[in-house]
Design an enzyme around this catalytic site. Structure first.
Site, mmCIF file in Angstrom:
data_model
loop_
_atom_site.group_PDB
_atom_site.id
_atom_site.type_symbol
_atom_site.label_atom_id
_atom_site.label_comp_id
_atom_site.label_asym_id
_atom_site.label_seq_id
_atom_site.Cartn_x
_atom_site.Cartn_y
_atom_site.Cartn_z
ATOM 1 N N PHE A 174 21.028 23.337 -47.771
ATOM 2 C CA PHE A 174 21.466 22.667 -48.995
ATOM 3 C C PHE A 174 22.322 21.464 -48.588
ATOM 4 O O PHE A 174 23.226 21.596 -47.763
ATOM 5 C CB PHE A 174 22.275 23.650 -49.842
ATOM 6 C CG PHE A 174 22.577 23.151 -51.215
ATOM 7 C CD1 PHE A 174 21.591 23.099 -52.186
ATOM 8 C CD2 PHE A 174 23.854 22.723 -51.542
ATOM 9 C CE1 PHE A 174 21.874 22.636 -53.461
ATOM 10 C CE2 PHE A 174 24.145 22.259 -52.817
ATOM 11 C CZ PHE A 174 23.145 22.217 -53.781
ATOM 12 N N TYR B 53 28.244 32.560 -58.607
ATOM 13 C CA TYR B 53 27.634 32.223 -59.910
ATOM 14 C C TYR B 53 26.119 32.329 -59.899
ATOM 15 O O TYR B 53 25.489 32.144 -60.926
ATOM 16 C CB TYR B 53 28.065 30.821 -60.380
ATOM 17 C CG TYR B 53 27.872 29.726 -59.353
ATOM 18 C CD1 TYR B 53 26.630 29.131 -59.169
ATOM 19 C CD2 TYR B 53 28.931 29.285 -58.563
ATOM 20 C CE1 TYR B 53 26.457 28.137 -58.216
ATOM 21 C CE2 TYR B 53 28.765 28.293 -57.620
ATOM 22 C CZ TYR B 53 27.521 27.719 -57.446
ATOM 23 O OH TYR B 53 27.360 26.756 -56.493
ATOM 24 N N LYS B 54 25.520 32.599 -58.740
ATOM 25 C CA LYS B 54 24.063 32.739 -58.673
ATOM 26 C C LYS B 54 23.710 34.197 -58.945
ATOM 27 O O LYS B 54 23.829 34.664 -60.069
ATOM 28 C CB LYS B 54 23.548 32.195 -57.343
ATOM 29 C CG LYS B 54 23.711 30.666 -57.260
ATOM 30 C CD LYS B 54 23.422 30.054 -55.917
ATOM 31 C CE LYS B 54 23.662 28.543 -55.949
ATOM 32 N NZ LYS B 54 23.783 27.938 -54.632
ATOM 33 N N ARG C 136 10.594 26.311 -59.417
ATOM 34 C CA ARG C 136 11.267 27.419 -58.744
ATOM 35 C C ARG C 136 11.595 28.514 -59.748
ATOM 36 O O ARG C 136 12.084 28.229 -60.845
ATOM 37 C CB ARG C 136 12.545 26.814 -58.168
ATOM 38 C CG ARG C 136 13.362 27.638 -57.262
ATOM 39 C CD ARG C 136 14.434 26.772 -56.632
ATOM 40 N NE ARG C 136 15.521 26.494 -57.577
ATOM 41 C CZ ARG C 136 16.792 26.342 -57.244
ATOM 42 N NH1 ARG C 136 17.151 26.436 -55.974
ATOM 43 N NH2 ARG C 136 17.718 26.091 -58.137
ATOM 44 N N ASP D 160 25.482 30.918 -44.608
ATOM 45 C CA ASP D 160 25.693 30.673 -46.027
ATOM 46 C C ASP D 160 24.786 31.635 -46.796
ATOM 47 O O ASP D 160 23.552 31.603 -46.643
ATOM 48 C CB ASP D 160 25.367 29.209 -46.353
ATOM 49 C CG ASP D 160 25.749 28.850 -47.784
ATOM 50 O OD1 ASP D 160 25.673 29.737 -48.657
ATOM 51 O OD2 ASP D 160 26.101 27.682 -48.026
HETATM 52 C C1 PLP Z 1 24.502 26.616 -54.572
HETATM 53 C C2 PLP Z 1 24.821 26.158 -53.184
HETATM 54 C C3 PLP Z 1 25.949 25.375 -52.909
HETATM 55 C C4 PLP Z 1 26.833 24.867 -53.993
HETATM 56 O O1 PLP Z 1 28.139 24.671 -53.554
HETATM 57 P P1 PLP Z 1 29.330 24.569 -54.606
HETATM 58 O O2 PLP Z 1 30.475 24.105 -53.802
HETATM 59 O O3 PLP Z 1 29.513 25.932 -55.204
HETATM 60 O O4 PLP Z 1 28.914 23.592 -55.655
HETATM 61 C C5 PLP Z 1 26.228 25.065 -51.579
HETATM 62 N N1 PLP Z 1 25.422 25.491 -50.576
HETATM 63 C C6 PLP Z 1 24.313 26.215 -50.809
HETATM 64 C C7 PLP Z 1 23.469 26.671 -49.679
HETATM 65 C C8 PLP Z 1 23.964 26.559 -52.120
HETATM 66 O O5 PLP Z 1 22.852 27.256 -52.357
#
Ligand code: PLP
Length: 396
Positions: free
Chosen positions: A112, A208-209, A355, A183
């Site tokens: 990400f 939150y996921k 998705r 992560d």
């Molecule tokens: C959802 C997600 C994020 C989002 O980061 P936030 O700081 O919570 O906005 C970061 N890294 C990955 C791999 C994600 O899937």
């Protein structure tokens, strides 16, 4: 066997909606409404500042960490909750870099972007000649060598759902003296994770996921037991101090994973998350995984049988997938909008990915079948082909 009709009853999902986007934002747990009302009225309203002690606000980051730990296979007292995932990743990476003289951070091109951006920012700030190397996800193992100091990966690719072999890569990394950061954004609450067993050094994730903590819900950080009393905290906030209420002018980190705290916790979000985590009582994560695989296979088979224009973007082998299924489609954005107009919520990721998150806590076969039927009709009749569905919103 886990009774998923019970967990389903714990969520509010709008009438007629089929929600296949819990990989991005989990739905509202009904208990979260009461938790939020209690935090506002009984706690903030009635107790005001005394709620830090009387309602246990000050201990929430630790308490929630201890509740998330079993969901990710972590040892007790190794997880702390707070801040955002991007920030927690920054801390974990800074802590990892402080443990090695090597200059290379290895990640992959499916990661990400925020994770890579945070690494780039940290490298710039440290100004010690670190480099971020990204390789194709399939090439990570071959890229491990004794110049790599930190392996920083997201277990499940947010676009395709491709899943790394975390146990194997962690073991290879350890043999080469490489520190690992995983992560778990798309892993925690999606399937069993075995942090302690794999021997990962650090892990981070969001709530939150698949953990359904709500928009803006706090992140978590895991620090392995052998590091938790020594890890560099990177962001030396007062609540990570050994004695915050003595207010000394010099920073001394707390012992244990408490040191990873930064500042004042987001109390209302944390009380909501506490209620959201109750849903996991009585859920067997192996059952969750079996149900997720069965629903995913059902979706793939149904789409492939009735929608020849969609091409599977996720690995076909279930062991190599997280808990989402993605497809390529030239007009994926418009198709996604047409689906949303019918109450079927998936999402789009550039350039051409549609998705669907599979969360058995509140999704069953009926929802999958309805989604397949809608996608089949929309693609067969080109119902996506309307100008208003091709204009991108700010959030896709
Ligand atoms: C959802 C997600 C994020 C989002 O980061 P936030 O700081 O919570 O906005 C970061 N890294 C990955 C791999 C994600 O899937």
């Amino acid at each position: 066997m886990t009774d998923f009709s019970k967990t389903r009853a714990g969520f509010y999902i709008p009438e007629g909606m089929i929600y296949l986007d819990g990989n991005s934002l989990g739905p509202l747990p009904i208990a979260a409404k009461q938790a939020a009302a209690r935090a506002l009225e009984q706690e903030w309203g009635e107790m005001l500042i005394t709620a830090w002690n009387r309602a246990g606000w000050i201990d929430l980051p630790r308490k929630l960490g201890d509740r998330i730990a079993p969901l990710i296979g972590a040892e007790p007292k190794t997880v702390q909750v707070g801040d955002t995932l991007s920030l927690k990743l920054y801390q974990a990476l800074g802590a990892a870099l402080a443990m090695t003289d090597r200059k290379v951070i290895l990640s992959d091109q499916g990661n990400f972007p925020s994770d890579l951006y945070m690494a780039q920012g940290l490298i710039q700030t440290m100004d010690q000649g670190h480099v971020l190397r990204t390789v194709a996800p399939e090439a990570v193992e071959a890229a491990l060598d004794d110049r790599v100091g930190v392996l920083m990966l997201t277990e499940v690719d947010y676009r395709t759902g491709r899943r790394h072999d975390m146990a194997r890569l962690t073991e290879r990394a350890r043999d080469l003296g490489i520190i690992t950061i995983w992560d778990l954004a798309h892993s925690a609450g999606a399937f069993p994770v075995h942090l302690a067993q794999t021997g990962a050094d650090f892990a981070v994730g969001c709530s939150y996921k698949y953990l359904n903590g709500g928009p803006g819900a706090p992140a978590f950080i895991y620090v392995a037991p052998q590091h938790r009393d020594h890890a560099h905290t990177v962001l030396n906030g007062w609540l990570g101090h050994a004695t915050p209420f003595a207010f000394p002018l010099e920073y001394t980190p707390a012992t244990g994973v408490d040191r990873m705290r930064i500042g004042t916790p987001a109390v209302v979000q944390m009380q909501i998350l506490d209620a959201a985590l109750d849903i996991w009582n009585g859920v067997n994560l192996e059952d969750l995984r079996s149900a997720s695989v069965a629903l995913s296979e059902r979706l793939i088979a149904g789409i492939e049988a009735s929608c020849p224009d969609l091409r599977l973007a996720s690995p076909r082998d279930a062991t190599m997938r997280g808990s989402q299924v993605s497809f390529h489609f030239g007009e994926a954005y418009a198709l996604c909008q047409a689906l949303i107009a019918r109450g079927i919520i998936g999402d789009f990721r550039a350039p051409d990915i549609l998705r669907f998150g599979i969360a058995p806590l509140y999704i069953g076969e009926a929802e999958i079948d309805a989604a397949i039927a809608a996608i089949a009709q929309i693609t067969q009749d080109r119902l996506w082909d309307r100008p208003e569905w091709k204009t991108r919103n700010a959030v896709t």
